[in-house]
Design a protein around this motif. Structure first.
Motif, PDB file in Angstrom:
ATOM      1  N   LEU A  76       0.821  -1.211   0.000  1.00  0.00           N
ATOM      2  CA  LEU A  76       0.000   0.000   0.000  1.00  0.00           C
ATOM      3  C   LEU A  76       0.855   1.260   0.000  1.00  0.00           C
ATOM      4  CD1 LEU A  76      -2.911  -0.902   2.461  1.00  0.00           C
ATOM      5  CD2 LEU A  76      -2.721  -1.296   0.002  1.00  0.00           C
ATOM      6  N   MET A  77       1.983   1.218   0.707  1.00  0.00           N
ATOM      7  CA  MET A  77       2.826   2.403   0.753  1.00  0.00           C
ATOM      8  C   MET A  77       3.412   2.698  -0.622  1.00  0.00           C
ATOM      9  SD  MET A  77       5.969   3.356   3.314  1.00  0.00           S
ATOM     10  CE  MET A  77       6.579   5.049   3.378  1.00  0.00           C
ATOM     11  N   ASP A 116      -8.145   2.402  -5.748  1.00  0.00           N
ATOM     12  CA  ASP A 116      -8.413   3.212  -4.540  1.00  0.00           C
ATOM     13  C   ASP A 116      -7.210   4.022  -4.092  1.00  0.00           C
ATOM     14  OD1 ASP A 116     -10.979   2.350  -4.465  1.00  0.00           O
ATOM     15  OD2 ASP A 116     -10.869   1.368  -2.504  1.00  0.00           O
ATOM     16  N   ALA A 117      -6.039   3.768  -4.705  1.00  0.00           N
ATOM     17  CA  ALA A 117      -4.837   4.524  -4.325  1.00  0.00           C
ATOM     18  C   ALA A 117      -5.062   5.996  -4.679  1.00  0.00           C
ATOM     19  CB  ALA A 117      -3.624   3.971  -5.071  1.00  0.00           C
ATOM     20  N   PRO A 118      -4.593   6.915  -3.854  1.00  0.00           N
ATOM     21  CA  PRO A 118      -3.680   6.712  -2.714  1.00  0.00           C
ATOM     22  C   PRO A 118      -4.359   6.599  -1.350  1.00  0.00           C
ATOM     23  CG  PRO A 118      -3.794   9.027  -3.235  1.00  0.00           C
ATOM     24  CD  PRO A 118      -4.696   8.338  -4.223  1.00  0.00           C
ATOM     25  N   GLU A 119      -5.688   6.841  -1.258  1.00  0.00           N
ATOM     26  CA  GLU A 119      -6.297   6.988   0.068  1.00  0.00           C
ATOM     27  C   GLU A 119      -6.656   5.661   0.733  1.00  0.00           C
ATOM     28  OE1 GLU A 119      -9.319   9.965   0.403  1.00  0.00           O
ATOM     29  OE2 GLU A 119      -8.447  11.215  -1.158  1.00  0.00           O
ATOM     30  N   PHE A 120      -7.158   4.683  -0.044  1.00  0.00           N
ATOM     31  CA  PHE A 120      -7.557   3.381   0.506  1.00  0.00           C
ATOM     32  C   PHE A 120      -8.506   3.539   1.704  1.00  0.00           C
ATOM     33  CE2 PHE A 120      -3.353   2.455  -1.433  1.00  0.00           C
ATOM     34  CZ  PHE A 120      -3.753   1.512  -2.364  1.00  0.00           C
ATOM     35  N   THR A 121      -9.522   4.366   1.541  1.00  0.00           N
ATOM     36  CA  THR A 121     -10.449   4.642   2.654  1.00  0.00           C
ATOM     37  C   THR A 121     -11.146   3.371   3.138  1.00  0.00           C
ATOM     38  OG1 THR A 121     -10.843   6.876   1.808  1.00  0.00           O
ATOM     39  CG2 THR A 121     -12.464   5.992   3.361  1.00  0.00           C
ATOM     40  N   LYS A 122     -11.697   2.587   2.204  1.00  0.00           N
ATOM     41  CA  LYS A 122     -12.361   1.331   2.579  1.00  0.00           C
ATOM     42  C   LYS A 122     -11.394   0.408   3.316  1.00  0.00           C
ATOM     43  CE  LYS A 122     -13.532   0.186  -1.533  1.00  0.00           C
ATOM     44  NZ  LYS A 122     -14.033  -0.533  -2.730  1.00  0.00           N
ATOM     45  N   GLY A 123     -10.159   0.362   2.810  1.00  0.00           N
ATOM     46  CA  GLY A 123      -9.166  -0.534   3.390  1.00  0.00           C
ATOM     47  C   GLY A 123      -8.810  -0.170   4.816  1.00  0.00           C
TER      48      GLY A 123
END
Length: 476
Positions: free
Chosen positions: A280-281, A411-418
């Motif tokens: 993710l980073m 969804d990058a960069p925020e990945f809110t759901k994740g």
């Protein structure tokens, strides 16, 4: 506190046992750590290749990257229990290196793909082959080491896989800088060639030195006295009997709580590793822009570095205290805090860097959870093999769809759901950890009550007679 005992466990009482422990430490850990290093090097290379040119070269879009991870996971699930059962049929000294050769050859094949569909096929079969390593090694470790020795060895083994992840980022950055375009090949293709070159010699090393289990070992560096001692020193703490497979095994497993609870624990807690397993980073850095390819490869290595440190410290501490559950609490709370920092999108970039690095704590639960399961199932060799395989299998069943639903590349960069999913999964991990702790304590109390009952006298006498027999004869 004795520093030596804290760092490496209680010193063996005899010179012969000290020599035995040194031999199995050197030969078992050298091979299994090298295998797991290449295992994770391969898994991480697909992540680093994606952000280093593979996406553009193969015209990947949408959730193609997530599909690669999911298809690999499906192969991993299919191979999990059959691979561990094969260790009851074929010597681990043959089976584990053979599986490594298979995935080494497939790694070479990845360097020559021309479309993403070819990667789908290769990764499925790689998943099947690589599924032999993790649970197979934990089964082997649980067959040679006492409970007080097991956690730190599991931690060293797990850390070797993380070292593969760490090295992958550094390797990809170096390959991109020095080999990109050489002989008409992109840097990410050279990465898989180098990975294959590293993998195959380690497999041949395993054919030569890996010792199988105490019941069947015949390696050159263990004498007959060593083999007898390897079996006898585990009596009373670990079942080392190697029995034929039968349908009674299924009944034994399904009528106990261990398979259900341990499988549920890692199926849930293993998802805390989503920060690292989905890179993710790296995806965040690539999406927000302003970072070079080399920086996008190098910076996420801090997540893995913190994971290695956390794993080794936690594994050492749990062996010394013989208490496993606090590590899962530490891991869960760290990931909750990291998720909140990333979820608040207006937080400073420096805080997000800190949060991603702190999320490396999620890796510390892996070694501890499997050491805990080895400890819980220590009295039944076959149940232990199945429980360890099932834990990883059910975790990968969840993995097969988890990244697509909660961490799609789109969804990058925020990945809110994740991040929301991560908070929920951490809370669930705390709840299941409490459940396993309770069930283990209850089983221990019931066992003590049975031993103290009048009807236990005959059982104790029978046990004494069994213990007086030659340990090697008991294994045959």
């Amino acid at each position: 506190m004795n520093v030596r005992n804290f760092l490496w466990g209680e010193a063996p009482s005899t010179k012969q046992e000290r020599n035995l422990l040194f031999k199995i430490d050197f030969f078992i850990l050298s091979y299994t750590c090298l295998v797991y290093f290449t295992n994770y090097l391969d898994r991480s290379n697909i992540n680093n290749a994606y952000v280093s040119g593979m996406k553009e070269d193969l015209s990947m879009g949408g959730t193609d990257f997530n599909k690669i991870l999911t298809i690999f996971t499906c192969g991993y699930i299919v191979g999990m229990i059959p691979n561990n059962l094969m260790l009851q049929v074929l010597p681990p000294r043959i089976w584990l290196p053979l599986c490594q050769i298979v995935w080494g050859v497939l790694t070479f094949c990845t360097s020559a793909v021309t479309n993403v569909q070819q990667i789908y096929a290769i990764r499925f079969f790689q998943g099947m082959a690589e599924s032999s390593t993790f649970v197979g090694t934990h089964y082997i470790l649980g067959s040679w080491y006492k409970p007080g020795e097991l956690g730190k060895r599991s931690g060293i083994f797990t850390s070797s896989g993380l070292a593969g992840t760490l090295f992958s980022g550094v390797l990809q950055g170096a390959v991109y800088s020095n080999l990109n375009g050489v002989s008409g090949r992109s840097g990410w293709r050279w990465l898989f060639i180098i990975d294959g070159v590293i993998t195959l010699p380690i497999a041949f090393y395993g054919f030569w030195i890996f010792p199988d289990v105490p019941a069947t070992t015949n390696v050159f560096y263990l004498s007959e006295e060593d083999r007898e001692l390897a079996a006898s020193r585990l009596r009373g703490s670990v079942e080392v009997k190697h029995s034929p497979l039968s349908w009674k095994l299924a009944k034994r497993i399904l009528t106990r709580w261990r398979w259900y609870a341990c499988s549920l624990l890692f199926a849930i807690s293993g998802e805390t590793e989503s920060f690292g397993s989905n890179n993710l980073m790296g995806q965040w850095l690539k999406a927000i822009g302003g970072y070079s390819v080399e920086q996008t490869d190098y910076y996420p290595s801090g997540v893995t570095a913190f994971g290695i440190v956390s794993t080794l410290i936690c594994a050492t501490w749990t062996d010394y205290t013989q208490v496993r559950w606090p590590v899962l609490v530490y891991m869960s709370l760290s990931c909750i805090f990291a998720s909140i920092c990333i979820l608040v999108w207006k937080s400073p970039t420096g805080l997000k860097f800190f949060a991603y690095y702190l999320a490396g704590a999620s890796y510390s639960g892996q070694a501890t959870t499997f050491a805990w399961a080895n400890q819980i199932c220590a009295d039944d060799d076959q149940e232990r093999a199945i429980v360890l395989a099932s834990m990883n299998m059910w975790n990968n069943v969840v993995n097969a769809w988890w990244s697509i639903v909660f961490y799609p590349a789109t969804d990058a960069p925020e990945f809110t759901k994740g991040m929301i999913a991560m908070i929920v999964i951490c809370v669930a991990t705390l709840a299941v950890t409490a459940l396993v702790w309770y069930l283990e304590r209850r089983e221990h109390k019931l066992g003590l009550q049975l031993e103290d009952s009048p009807t236990s006298d005959n059982r104790q006498a029978e046990k004494h007679i069994r213990d007086e027999k030659d340990p090697v004869e008991q294994l045959r």
